[in-house]
Design a protein around this motif. Structure first.
Motif, short mmCIF file in Angstrom:
data_model
loop_
_atom_site.label_atom_id
_atom_site.label_comp_id
_atom_site.label_asym_id
_atom_site.label_seq_id
_atom_site.Cartn_x
_atom_site.Cartn_y
_atom_site.Cartn_z
N UNK A 63 19.59 -8.30 -14.02
CA UNK A 63 21.85 -7.92 -14.11
C UNK A 63 22.15 -8.67 -13.28
N UNK A 83 25.40 -3.03 -10.17
CA UNK A 83 24.67 -3.74 -9.54
C UNK A 83 23.36 -4.86 -9.30
N UNK A 180 10.68 -7.20 -9.26
CA UNK A 180 11.62 -6.88 -9.92
C UNK A 180 12.89 -5.72 -9.93
N UNK A 181 13.35 -5.77 -9.30
CA UNK A 181 14.40 -5.14 -9.30
C UNK A 181 15.32 -5.66 -9.89
N UNK A 182 16.40 -5.01 -11.22
CA UNK A 182 17.15 -5.72 -11.65
C UNK A 182 16.67 -6.51 -12.18
N UNK A 183 15.34 -6.81 -12.96
CA UNK A 183 15.14 -7.65 -14.14
C UNK A 183 14.80 -6.47 -15.10
N UNK A 184 15.74 -5.86 -15.99
CA UNK A 184 15.73 -5.36 -17.27
C UNK A 184 14.15 -5.06 -18.02
N UNK A 185 13.42 -4.42 -17.73
CA UNK A 185 11.98 -4.16 -18.65
C UNK A 185 11.44 -4.63 -19.23
#
Lengths: 450, 444
Positions: A63, A83, A180-185
């Motif tokens: 993102x 974000x 991984x915050x912001x990597x669409x899971x």
């Protein structure tokens, strides 16, 4: 001087020494992009008038604030995140600018790029071939000099495999090395963000930038990575290179095997001690992966209901639907123990395979992909065949260990990558081995004719 | 045939932590403007990840310890997958196979005063959902509550009477308030009760093969009524030869009856699996740390009051009901010591007068009141005069202050007289004598 041919390290040096300006740099990439993007279909979003920073490409599953992020899916068409991913924020702090968002298989589910809802990206070495996936656009953007470097995500091989098929360097860090915050899971226990670059040294630098503890990813805590020394070790004396028997069996293309064997010989010439190792549970990798991954997928994609953002669930592509159904089944009452719980146990065995092998060696090498790039459309109707193309990358993902692909030659005009796997949180060693090999060979200088 | 009820209870309590369970948004959502305490995490936006709130875990363990639970060495979060518009991620982060606290117990009393032990199966940590408001054919979602820490306490089916359930719920509420982990206000939804009710023939050892879940009942009184109704309904049904099945029922207060909400066929398969976004919780050293910081609980405090102060169990029970009362009672005891007031006197006075001690002021008043009332007090004015003069002589500064108009000075002098007489003097008479002496200027 063609600025788009420069590596990241060369670009930084050039800017510092005022050989060229950021405006010139951005203009060069923009022109390159305008020329090549229509035929290669790399970017789903591209910056129109960038004049600042070092242009990097970001996989569209990561993102970016105020920049549309689709994850290669129609379901997220028009979604503009409020974000930035932590990795993106960290790049911005280093004067990196987002030049574009790269095409990928829908929610990173695919090995060819053909699962993108926005059409497949083309392989720059042969436009009739797939670029690999799922970080297809990121690999092609680097291979075709449409960015200085790119970020991708790797869940079962999605950085390493397209890097191999496109002839660039791609690093999947240890699980937990990069936030991984912001990597669409896609599959949360496997996903990892990593760099795709023109050289190993570039990958090392980007890893230093994006790694490290993040208060937004509980699994990314003791994860700082520092570039150790500027001096390259020319030889590989004292390094034990493990060659797993299981990675050279049935299904491995002869041409690819020849190139990879030669690369291993080269490592030996550089002073490395080559030892045979065994990874006995390799054959269960794909089965385990498709249960664990699809289970997590079925849960991670539940939020896309069309109620608050995006479109309704009928906009999912067929691969997404297939994995949602597989995972839902594997987690259901009455099936959990036979599928998910058992897969989790075998995953532990695969992890132990690596731990045992690493008692005998410092790195493990082999092919990234059993074949070079295949024809567009060749495997789209045969999911199982498509899944098998990830047989050599999946085990490392399940074990959470780092792995990279470094160009090691060509088979019938198409690039082949050498996979180098390392101990958990030991990116240093695989980067060292890769860099010694890279500097002793000249594969990185061969570029696709576009 | 005679039947007996088999009842188990599930209690949800919302913790009063500063921030939410997995993000840094303020957890206090009560009467806040909708969707102002939100972020990518509690909105479940693509790419967001949970990050565990340690304060919540500590409070969950405190609850577990208060309920005599074992704290496990290794705990995990899991995902509970189901669709509902108030659940932004499509799953709730909860605990299933690896709860934080297990195997506890709590003693409860029924209406006849019989005490029995209720076994606690588990105390686990999870997160709350958003809040839906339906109006004019529209549904509005407020995510301020989304991700607020929630602790669930599950008993074994050990209750046999609704009055035990009420006592249990009240005791839990008292414990939550003692621990300051929640306001535990039923009406605000801080504390929510669900009862699993079934009946079986007296003498049967096995659990019945069905159970009726009573849900969404927001007061102790309604819950008791609903359980009573349900027991009656089920016995009647069984006596008519009907077969009872698993179902969920609510309570209609107007009709004073339970009603069907969901039958077994509609039951969810939650597809629990370990939450891959969160590492295991290693609790081995945590238990000791939390234990050290635990406050004294009502039961223990009650027993200590009895043994330490020699007051009656009945009085002690009243005094520990609210945490503040117990706290100020002990302050009063300390203050009373100087005047040789026995704790028993104080306890009697507070309990009989139904005083809710809630401030230092009330403590003082209580002590003074008793001091004034007690026997053996010096009433003789000549004696008082003598003592007053001695005190005046020894405190020239207070006298000076008094003359300058400082009213506190008078209090200081009275205090001096009280000390000299160990409180055994008529305060009103002291005041009269003192003022007369001071005003007359008849001072040394």
């Amino acid at each position: 001087m063609d600025l788009t041919k420069l590596t990241l390290i060369e670009t930084i040096k050039g800017l510092k020494e005022r050989q060229f300006s950021e405006v010139e740099l951005n203009r060069a990439y923009r022109e390159r992009m305008k020329k090549l993007n229509p035929s290669l279909n790399v970017y789903l979003w591209a910056k129109e008038n960038g004049t600042e920073g070092i242009p990097a490409a970001i996989k569209d599953i990561i993102v970016t604030k105020d920049i549309s992020t689709t994850a290669g899916s129609k379901i997220l068409e028009g979604f503009v995140p409020p974000y930035n991913a932590t990795a993106v924020d960290r790049l911005l702090e280093k004067n990196i600018s987002v030049i574009g968002k790269t095409n990928c298989d829908e929610f990173a589910m695919g090995s060819s790029g053909e699962n993108s809802a926005y059409g497949p990206t083309k392989n720059p070495w042969d436009l009739t071939k797939v670029p690999g996936g799922s970080s297809s656009g990121s690999a092609v953007a680097v291979a075709s000099d449409m960015c200085v470097f790119a970020l991708g995500t790797d869940t079962g091989g999605s950085i390493r495999q397209p890097s191999s098929l496109c002839g660039v360097v791609g690093l999947k860090p240890s699980y937990g090395r990069v936030s991984r915050y912001g990597a669409i899971a896609m599959a949360s226990s496997l996903d990892q963000i990593g760099p795709l670059t023109k050289t190993v040294a570039d990958a090392r630098l980007v890893l230093e930038w994006i790694s490290g503890k993040d208060g937004y990813d509980s699994n990314c805590q003791n994860s700082e990575f520092k570039v150790q020394s500027s001096e390259l070790k020319k030889d590989l004396k004292g390094v034990r290179v493990g060659v797993p028997r299981e990675y050279f069996g049935k299904g491995l293309d002869e041409g690819v095997e020849k190139v990879v064997r030669e690369a291993i010989k080269k490592l030996e010439k550089l002073g490395a001690e080559v030892v045979e190792v065994i990874l006995p549970h390799t054959e269960y990798g794909i089965a385990v992966y498709y249960i664990v991954m699809s289970s997590e997928v079925s849960s991670n994609l539940a939020k896309f209901t069309g109620i608050r953002f995006g479109k309704t669930r009928d906009k999912f592509g067929s691969e997404a639907k297939r994995r949602i159904m597989l995972g839902t089944f594997a987690l259901s009452t009455g099936y959990y123990d036979d599928y998910f719980a058992k897969a989790a146990k075998v995953r532990t065995l695969i992890k132990q395979d690596f731990a045992k092998a690493f008692q005998k060696c410092d790195v493990i090498v082999g092919p990234v992909s059993p074949t070079t790039a295949w024809n567009l459309g060749e495997k789209v109707n045969d999911p199982l065949k498509m899944y098998l193309s990830d047989a050599y990358t999946i085990p490392a993902s399940l074990a959470g260990i780092p792995g990279l692909s470094v160009p090691c030659g060509f088979s019938e005009g198409l690039p082949v990558g050498l996979q180098i796997l390392g101990k958990y949180m030991d990116e240093e060693t695989i980067l060292d081995v890769a860099e010694s090999y890279e500097q002793a060979t000249s594969w990185r200088k061969v570029k696709p004719k576009l | 045939m005679k039947y007996e009820p088999v009842i188990g209870l599930e209690v949800h309590v919302e913790l009063n932590t500063k921030s939410k369970m997995f993000c840094r948004c303020f957890a206090d959502y009560f009467s806040k403007e909708p969707n102002t305490h939100t972020c990518p995490i509690c909105l479940g936006l693509p790419g967001a990840l949970p990050y565990t709130n340690k304060e919540a875990i500590t409070k969950c363990i405190q609850i577990g310890l208060a309920l005599n639970c074992k704290i496990v060495d290794l705990s995990r979060f899991e995902r509970k997958n189901y669709f509902y518009p108030d659940l932004p991620k499509g799953y709730q982060i909860s605990q299933y196979r690896w709860p934080l606290c297990v195997e506890g117990w709590l003693e409860v009393e029924d209406k006849e005063g019989n005490v029995s032990k209720i076994r606690i199966n588990r105390v686990h940590q999870e997160e709350d959902t958003g809040k839906l408001t339906h109006s004019d054919g529209q549904t509005l979602i407020d995510f301020n509550r989304s991700g607020v820490p929630l602790v669930e306490i599950v008993t074994e089916p050990d209750f046999t009477d609704p009055s035990q359930v009420k006592d249990y719920a009240k005791k839990l509420q008292q414990i939550f308030r003692y621990l300051s982990v929640s306001n535990a206000d039923m009406e605000k939804g801080d504390m929510r009760l669900e009862a699993n009710v079934s009946v079986r023939p007296v003498g049967q050892k096995e659990l019945p093969n069905y159970r009726v879940e009573l849900k969404n009942i927001n007061s102790f009184r309604f819950m008791t009524a609903a359980i009573e109704y349900e027991i009656k309904r089920q016995i009647e049904a069984l006596e008519k030869g009907e077969k009872l099945t698993q179902e969920t029922r609510g309570w209609n207060e107007d009709k004073r009856e339970t009603y069907l909400q969901r039958s077994k066929e509609e039951a969810h398969d939650y597809r629990y699996f370990p939450e891959p976004d969160l590492p295991e919780l290693k609790m081995k050293s945590e238990e000791e740390r939390v234990k050290e910081e635990m406050v004294e609980l009502p039961q223990a405090k009650m027993q200590r009051f009895v043994s330490e102060y020699g007051i009656s169990k009945q009085n002690a029970q009243v005094l520990v009901e609210l945490k503040e009362v117990g706290y100020y009672f002990e302050k009063a005891v300390k203050l009373g010591e100087a005047q040789q007031i026995k704790p028993q006197e104080l306890a009697n006075y507070i309990v009989n007068q139904k005083i809710t001690l809630a401030s230092q002021d009330q403590v003082l008043r209580a002590v003074e009141f008793i001091a004034a009332k007690r026997v053996g007090i010096i009433e003789d004015e000549a004696v008082i005069k003598k003592i007053v003069l001695e005190v005046i002589k020894k405190n020239p500064k207070s006298v000076e202050d008094y003359k300058r108009g400082k009213l506190n000075a008078l209090q200081a002098l009275i205090g001096g007289v009280m000390r000299k007489t160990q409180g055994k003097v008529n305060v009103e008479k002291v005041m009269v004598v003192l003022e007369k002496k001071l005003k007359s200027g008849d001072t040394p």
